[in-house]
Design an enzyme around this catalytic site. Structure first.
Site, PDB file in Angstrom:
ATOM      1  N   HIS A  46     -58.976   0.835 -23.662  1.00 44.78           N
ATOM      2  CA  HIS A  46     -58.672   1.435 -22.370  1.00 44.78           C
ATOM      3  C   HIS A  46     -58.278   2.907 -22.526  1.00 44.78           C
ATOM      4  CE1 HIS A  46     -55.770   2.178 -18.960  1.00 44.78           C
ATOM      5  NE2 HIS A  46     -56.836   1.777 -18.297  1.00 44.78           N
ATOM      6  N   GLU A  49     -61.440   4.858 -23.064  1.00 45.98           N
ATOM      7  CA  GLU A  49     -62.151   4.987 -21.783  1.00 45.98           C
ATOM      8  C   GLU A  49     -61.608   6.165 -20.979  1.00 45.98           C
ATOM      9  OE1 GLU A  49     -61.431   3.659 -17.530  1.00 45.98           O
ATOM     10  OE2 GLU A  49     -61.420   1.862 -18.776  1.00 45.98           O
ATOM     11  N   HIS A  50     -60.288   6.297 -20.915  1.00 45.79           N
ATOM     12  CA  HIS A  50     -59.673   7.414 -20.191  1.00 45.79           C
ATOM     13  C   HIS A  50     -60.052   8.748 -20.824  1.00 45.79           C
ATOM     14  CE1 HIS A  50     -56.409   5.846 -17.337  1.00 45.79           C
ATOM     15  NE2 HIS A  50     -57.138   4.789 -17.667  1.00 45.79           N
ATOM     16  N   GLU A 126     -49.679   4.102 -15.128  1.00 48.09           N
ATOM     17  CA  GLU A 126     -50.538   3.010 -14.665  1.00 48.09           C
ATOM     18  C   GLU A 126     -49.911   1.657 -14.981  1.00 48.09           C
ATOM     19  OE1 GLU A 126     -55.140   1.357 -15.359  1.00 48.09           O
ATOM     20  OE2 GLU A 126     -54.425   3.139 -16.425  1.00 48.09           O
TER      21      GLU A 126
END
Length: 420
Positions: A46, A49-50, A126
């Site tokens: 993740h 991905e960012h 997040e």
């Protein structure tokens, strides 16, 4: 028609030609996600991905967005347990520009130390946002309960501890060893030509790092009795998630499970919605959902309700599960469930983005494309008795897992209800 080309370096190109459409959707998929991560690197997929959006050797983060949005398109990404995807959509005559942006992000991202630190903070926000939402928090809690002490049970975002410990070298090493041609797929759908897409991709293919798709740690399904997990917090409602371990996406019983889920709680005419909400008004929303992985799966029932109504609602849920075990659904109920699922399949494939997603999910998860008509044919052959039998296979005390985010101080009385 779906077409697939596997290039000599292992990279896969797949398309769905839709000549009547004005758009094209493009996805760069990698068959790697959260369950491929070691414990110390929980959240690395993740995080990567960012960072793919945070600047390349020739574009800043802002210029990446402008390159797609400036031609009337959009750009997004997601990370799952077994795959990661960066995707975009624009007018069909802008395909080459979309491909150039996505490959630039995938191959040339800088992983600038300053951007890494900023994004580390963004992901922590997040994570905090999700934990502040009880309906999301309970799902994370259930995941930990279903798959304790293993990759499937860890949050895709990682934790504050793993995020703080993750260095730039860790990110680059995971990228280098996992984001390789054997795990990578370029999927496109829309007003395009497969031959031309394959030719354009072949020009950039030599720049992709080669290698075989990595392996993940197999799921540990060991469980001998029901499990219950409570997170006590001051909330207006209790959030409930009841999970049942089921089978993998390769198991033939998945078709019967798909119909069972529809009958149980997928829509407003389902048994749970009617019994819990419509007949008794105990919850605003209650639903069930399925998840299939390469070697296991789960069925989850979720609801938000007044804490005083929790014991009664849980008894009703267990009563409906017991009912599925005891008797096959009626012919009319089975017909409605099948028609609903078939209709949802057709509706989900109406546009270029959904067709691109279908391509990616099929090839990443199965290594081939199972046509929608074949899936509908398999659903048409499921019998009422097979639905009852699959309920008997999986709806068992030793497969039940209950998670709660609630003002309750103890779950002891509830754990005793998880029996058949």
């Amino acid at each position: 028609m779906y077409q697939v080309t596997r290039l000599t370096n292992g990279l896969t190109v797949a398309t769905k030609e839709m000549p009547h459409m004005a758009s094209v959707s493009l996805g760069l998929w990698v068959g790697v996600g959260g369950r491929y991560e070691p414990d110390a690197l929980n959240g690395v997929s993740h995080f990567i991905e960012h960072l793919l959006f945070k600047g390349t050797k020739k574009r800043s983060a802002k210029e990446i967005s402008q390159a797609v949005e400036g031609i009337g398109g959009y750009l997004n990404a997601f990370t799952g347990e077994e795959s990661t995807c960066v995707y975009s959509k624009a007018r069909h005559d802008r395909f080459d520009e979309l491909l150039e942006v996505l490959t630039d992000m995938f191959l040339n991202s800088k992983f600038d130390p300053a951007e890494i630190e900023k994004e580390r903070g963004v992901i922590k926000e997040e994570l905090a946002m999700y934990l502040d939402q009880p309906q999301h928090h309970v799902q994370e809690l259930l995941t930990e309960t279903l798959w304790p002490d293993q990759p499937l049970g860890r949050p895709l975002t990682g934790t504050e501890k793993t995020l703080d410990a993750m260095a730039r070298a860790d990110l680059l090493n995971f990228l280098r060893t996992h984001y390789v041609t054997g795990a990578t797929l370029i999927a496109a759908a829309g007003n395009l030509s497969h031959k031309r897409v394959a030719k354009v991709v072949a020009r950039v293919a030599p720049r992709f790092p080669t290698g075989k798709r990595p392996r993940f740690v197999a799921a540990d399904n060991a469980q001998t009795r029901p499990r219950c997990r409570l997170f006590t917090r001051k909330t207006q409602q209790t959030q409930l998630a009841l999970g049942i371990r089921t089978c993998s996406r390769h198991d033939e019983r998945r078709f019967a499970l798909r119909l069972l889920n529809t009958i149980l709680g997928e829509n407003m005419s389902s048994r749970l919605f009617q019994v819990v909400r419509e007949d008794r008004g105990l919850a605003y929303n209650i639903y069930s959902s399925l998840a299939f992985f390469d070697d296991t799966g789960d069925l989850v029932i979720s609801a938000g309700l007044d804490t005083d109504n929790l014991p009664r609602t849980l008894k009703l849920i267990l009563g409906e599960l017991r009912r599925l075990r005891n008797a096959p659904p009626t012919a009319s109920e089975l017909r409605r469930a099948r028609d609903y699922v078939v209709g949802q399949i057709d509706l989900s494939l109406e546009n270029t983005e959904s067709q691109m997603m279908w391509l990616g999910e099929q090839l990443i998860n199965y290594g081939k494309i199972i046509p929608a008509p074949e899936i509908k044919r398999r659903l048409a052959h499921v019998t009422a008795r097979e639905i009852r039998d699959v309920a008997r296979d999986f709806v068992r005390p030793e497969r039940l897992n209950l998670a709660l985010v609630s003002p309750l101080k103890s779950e002891n009385n509830l754990a005793r209800l998880l029996r058949f």
